[in-house]
Design an enzyme around this catalytic site. Structure first.
Site, PDB file in Angstrom:
ATOM      1  CD  GLU A  94      -2.629  -1.364   2.096  1.00 55.12           C
ATOM      2  OE1 GLU A  94      -3.679  -2.027   2.335  1.00 55.12           O
ATOM      3  OE2 GLU A  94      -2.475  -0.936   3.197  1.00 55.12           O
ATOM      4  CB  CYS A 114       6.569  -5.524   8.807  1.00 58.77           C
ATOM      5  SG  CYS A 114       7.678  -4.548   9.678  1.00 58.77           S
ATOM      6  CB  CYS A 118       5.400  -2.754  16.481  1.00 55.91           C
ATOM      7  SG  CYS A 118       7.083  -2.129  15.806  1.00 55.91           S
ATOM      8  N   GLY A 165       6.568  -2.302   6.082  1.00 61.17           N
ATOM      9  CA  GLY A 165       7.769  -2.716   6.222  1.00 61.17           C
ATOM     10  C   GLY A 165       9.011  -1.853   6.961  1.00 61.17           C
ATOM     11  CD  GLU A 166      13.107  -0.686   9.954  1.00 63.00           C
ATOM     12  OE1 GLU A 166      12.001  -0.240  10.556  1.00 63.00           O
ATOM     13  OE2 GLU A 166      13.976  -0.174   9.455  1.00 63.00           O
ATOM     14  CB  SER A 220       9.112   4.106  15.244  1.00 66.78           C
ATOM     15  OG  SER A 220       8.913   4.631  14.036  1.00 66.78           O
ATOM     16  CG  HIS A 222       6.177   4.208  19.464  1.00 68.80           C
ATOM     17  ND1 HIS A 222       5.752   5.509  19.016  1.00 68.80           N
ATOM     18  CD2 HIS A 222       6.590   3.711  18.237  1.00 68.80           C
ATOM     19  CE1 HIS A 222       5.564   5.132  17.766  1.00 68.80           C
ATOM     20  NE2 HIS A 222       5.935   4.204  17.372  1.00 68.80           N
ATOM     21  CG  ASN A 296      -3.828   6.324  12.803  1.00 71.89           C
ATOM     22  OD1 ASN A 296      -4.748   7.239  13.130  1.00 71.89           O
ATOM     23  ND2 ASN A 296      -2.769   6.574  12.335  1.00 71.89           N
ATOM     24  CB  CYS A 339       0.826   6.134  11.042  1.00 70.74           C
ATOM     25  SG  CYS A 339       1.982   6.987  10.357  1.00 70.74           S
TER      26      CYS A 339
END
Ligand code: SAH
Length: 349
Positions: A94, A114, A118, A165-166, A220, A222, A296, A339
């Site tokens: 996507e 991925c 997470c 993906g990473e 990222s 967090h 989200n 996201c």
């Protein structure tokens, strides 16, 4: 088995010129074709208007262009467009086009699925199927650049590797694609407009820092507490925060650029004083700014966005420490284009 023709985009400019010369044709024809396939992003030999019928036939007999296709696209109420992009082997990734008054951003994928885990991200439920190749990454940009002009009458202004993906686990292809996006013979888009977002793979961050790259880096984060980060991003057990911060210091030193930390605040997860203090201390070690991201919600998860009050506590603490902080509102939530919501739902619609 069908004998696949060579993908013309595997040829360098020199090789394309040599191909024409080997057929007793002028070398500059090779340059023209190179311009069509890269700068103009053409996917069809028939549309290369400065080639004769004979030249087009010659190309068709020898090559093909294995490009991606937009299978489906959905438009959100806020203008965001989510594309299901079909690859040559029918797999789907996507790409999301996000218009704002100031910029139009293409959010692109680097892998099918991925391999990271997470717990708050929808893509992690897909597992990693394969890496995208350079052209598949480049094509997403081409497609959205055309969409941007068509729907918004404005050129694409920014690219973020924040889709599926990473990117640092598909290092070579991502870096080659970025180079092509930058080159005047490619899309000629400045590196300053490109952001690579990673979950934080220290070894790869150091390697990238050594390559004199000019794009921006987002991480990222967090949580700046190892025990908590491991819970929400289990792969982080292998990449402790200490190693991550070392690699980021190195990145900043080499590139002379700040890092952006992406950070979601969840109720009851990372909304305490200890979390705020840990982030402030982490940021003090590394030239950085913080982008607080709206969460989200994804299916089968009980995680909940923190209250405005908690967000404000973070903002105040960061401001007080003179660390720049911004708050990113979610876009395209109604079509699962935001996201962490990219999980091929379109495909099933
Ligand atoms: N693997 C890379 C790039 C893909 S994720 C990375 O981790 O950075 C792109 C961004 O979306 C990351 O900052 C990620 O943390 C964030 N994200 C993932 N799931 C999310 C969700 N449910 N809500 C909001 N942001 C999310």
């Amino acid at each position: 088995m069908e004998n696949l023709k060579k993908d013309i985009r595997r040829l360098s400019k020199k090789e394309l010129q040599e191909f024409f010369v080997s057929k007793n044709l002028p070398k500059y024809k090779g340059s023209q074709v190179y311009e069509w396939i890269w700068k103009k992003g053409s996917h069809d030999f028939d549309l290369m208007t400065n080639l004769s019928f004979k030249h087009k036939m010659l190309l068709k007999d020898n090559f093909e262009i294995r490009h991606v296709n937009i299978d489906l696209h959905k438009k959100s109420l806020d203008g965001t467009i989510k594309n299901a992009v079909k690859l040559y082997d029918n797999l789907v990734v996507e790409s999301v086009l996000i218009p704002t008054p100031k910029r139009i951003t293409a959010c692109i994928s680097s892998q099918v699925g991925c391999s990271l885990d997470c717990i708050f991200c929808a893509t992690s439920s897909l597992k990693r199927i394969r890496n995208l190749n350079t052209d598949e990454i480049y094509d997403q940009v081409i497609l959205m650049s055309k969409q941007s002009k068509y729907y918004f009458n404005r050129p694409l202004s920014n690219i973020v590797f924040m889709g599926m993906g990473e990117p640092l686990l598909n290092y070579n292809n991502v870096l080659i694609a970025i180079k092509k996006i930058n080159e005047p013979e490619g899309l000629g888009m400045s590196s300053r407009r490109i952001t690579l977002s990673t979950s934080g793979i220290p070894k790869m961050i150091k390697k990238m820092a050594n390559e004199n790259v000019k794009f921006r880096l987002a991480v990222s984060l967090h949580s700046a507490r190892q025990s908590l980060r491991e819970k929400i991003m289990p792969f982080a057990k292998k990449f402790p925060l200490e190693e991550l911060s070392d690699s980021l210091k190195y990145w900043c030193l080499k590139t002379r650029k700040k890092v952006t930390f992406e950070y979601i605040i969840w109720e009851g997860v990372n909304d305490k004083k200890v979390d705020i203090n840990a982030l402030v201390n982490f940021c003090k070690m590394i030239p950085s700014k913080v982008n607080l991201i709206q969460y989200n919600p994804i299916e089968n998860s009980s995680m909940k966005e923190a209250s405005e009050e908690s967000v404000n506590l973070y903002v105040d603490a960061l401001n007080k420490a003179k660390i720049k902080v911004t708050y990113r509102r979610s876009r395209g939530q109604d079509i699962d284009a935001a996201c962490g919501q990219l999980a091929n739902k379109l495909d099933l619609a």
